[in-house]
Design a protein around this motif. Structure first.
Motif, PDB file in Angstrom:
ATOM      1  N   THR A 150       0.772  -1.439   0.040  1.00 23.59           N
ATOM      2  CA  THR A 150      -0.057  -0.142   0.026  1.00 23.59           C
ATOM      3  C   THR A 150       0.961   1.348   0.068  1.00 23.59           C
ATOM      4  O   THR A 150       0.855   2.207  -0.750  1.00 23.59           O
ATOM      5  CB  THR A 150      -0.958  -0.107   1.274  1.00 23.59           C
ATOM      6  N   ASN A 154       0.784   3.982  -3.059  1.00 24.70           N
ATOM      7  CA  ASN A 154       0.255   5.323  -2.917  1.00 24.70           C
ATOM      8  C   ASN A 154       0.386   5.594  -1.639  1.00 24.70           C
ATOM      9  O   ASN A 154      -0.074   5.148  -0.566  1.00 24.70           O
ATOM     10  CB  ASN A 154      -1.249   5.432  -3.307  1.00 24.70           C
ATOM     11  N   GLU A 155       1.181   6.721  -1.535  1.00 21.49           N
ATOM     12  CA  GLU A 155       1.654   6.985   0.052  1.00 21.49           C
ATOM     13  C   GLU A 155       0.364   7.865   0.625  1.00 21.49           C
ATOM     14  O   GLU A 155       0.130   7.649   1.956  1.00 21.49           O
ATOM     15  CB  GLU A 155       2.834   8.012   0.030  1.00 21.49           C
ATOM     16  N   ASP A 156      -0.401   8.660  -0.279  1.00 23.59           N
ATOM     17  CA  ASP A 156      -1.649   8.984   0.322  1.00 23.59           C
ATOM     18  C   ASP A 156      -2.644   8.276   0.983  1.00 23.59           C
ATOM     19  O   ASP A 156      -3.187   8.356   1.905  1.00 23.59           O
ATOM     20  CB  ASP A 156      -1.928  10.088  -0.796  1.00 23.59           C
ATOM     21  N   LEU A 157      -2.881   6.992  -0.047  1.00 22.47           N
ATOM     22  CA  LEU A 157      -3.746   5.956   0.524  1.00 22.47           C
ATOM     23  C   LEU A 157      -3.035   5.521   1.727  1.00 22.47           C
ATOM     24  O   LEU A 157      -3.917   5.236   2.798  1.00 22.47           O
ATOM     25  CB  LEU A 157      -3.996   4.930  -0.623  1.00 22.47           C
TER      26      LEU A 157
END
Length: 263
Positions: A150, A154-157
């Motif tokens: 994860t 996507n680091e934002d996710l």
């Protein structure tokens, strides 16, 4: 069974592949190849320190590789431009290590074995260290797989899911340090990054899922190790470079097959 040096070498190569397969997949996904070089080059400094203080070489390489991993992870979390920083640290650590070894009194060290590996000289103790480290890294990858995936995608996710991207990056860097210490005896400091990247890159050309890529990377690494050993025995070539050369051939075949496969 383990009294035959070739059997020990084969088990060492397969054991290393258990760690480099899944970890190498993340190295490819995150474009961390240069970090692998920096950590493996730093291992030579660990060899010098271990020889100077009469410590097991595995202890010295693991200690310095872990230190390099922690420094790099900290700098990355603070937003440093890592390409230049890693370049400076990698070549500096290698240079200081080679210079330091020359100052160790009474030690005649075959630098080629540390730079390019000496898998045919693996002992039963080395084999236990290699498999112990490989199983540790593999267990860590399985435990943190979804979180690492994860954070990679996507680091934002990852933040939205309550994951700490910096912590996951640290997990990867520490695992990479363990792999460097494990792999030094097998393929040497200059070829460790190749065994992380090439099998994973070959697997990416054929795999359809992240888990499939990691599994295929293990298989490619194991096949490269056994094929490289067979080439070394048949043609009297250096074992470490032969393993990487076979991996490169498998990569080329995988890319060709990947292009022929229906989309």
């Amino acid at each position: 069974m383990f009294d035959d040096f070739l059997i020990r070498a084969a088990f060492a190569g397969v054991g290393l592949s258990l760690a480099t397969g899944p970890l190498g997949s993340f190295v490819v996904w995150r474009r961390m190849a240069y970090f692998g070089d920096a950590t493996s080059h730093a291992a030579i400094l660990g060899v010098a320190l271990a020889l100077a203080f009469n410590l097991p070489v595995s202890v010295g390489t693991l200690g310095v590789a872990l230190a390099m991993a922690l420094v790099v992870s900290t700098l990355a979390a603070r937003g440093w431009a890592m390409d230049t920083t890693l370049g400076v640290m990698a070549h500096s650590a290698l240079a200081f290590g080679l210079v330091a070894i020359s100052f160790v009194p009474g030690v005649r060290s075959d630098l080629q074995s540390w730079l390019f590996g000496d898998i045919l000289a693996v002992t039963k103790g080395d084999l236990a260290f290699i498999w112990g480290g490989a199983v540790l890294v593999l267990a860590l990858m399985v435990w943190r797989w979804q979180a690492l995936l994860t954070a990679t995608v996507n680091e934002d996710l990852a933040h939205a899911s309550g994951l700490n991207s910096d912590r996951e990056r640290l997990v990867l860097t520490l695992a990479l340090a363990v792999v460097v210490a494990v792999a030094l005896k097998v393929v040497g400091a200059l070829l460790i990054a190749a065994m992380l990247i090439i099998p994973a890159a070959a697997a990416r050309a054929l795999a359809r899922t992240p888990e499939g890529m990691a599994g295929l990377a293990i298989g490619v690494g194991a096949a490269s190790s056994l094929g490289g050993l067979a080439l070394a025995m048949a043609q009297d070539t250096p074992a470490g470079p032969s393993i990487v050369a076979v991996a490169a051939v498998i990569f080329a075949l995988a890319v060709a097959l990947g292009r022929l496969r229906p989309g």
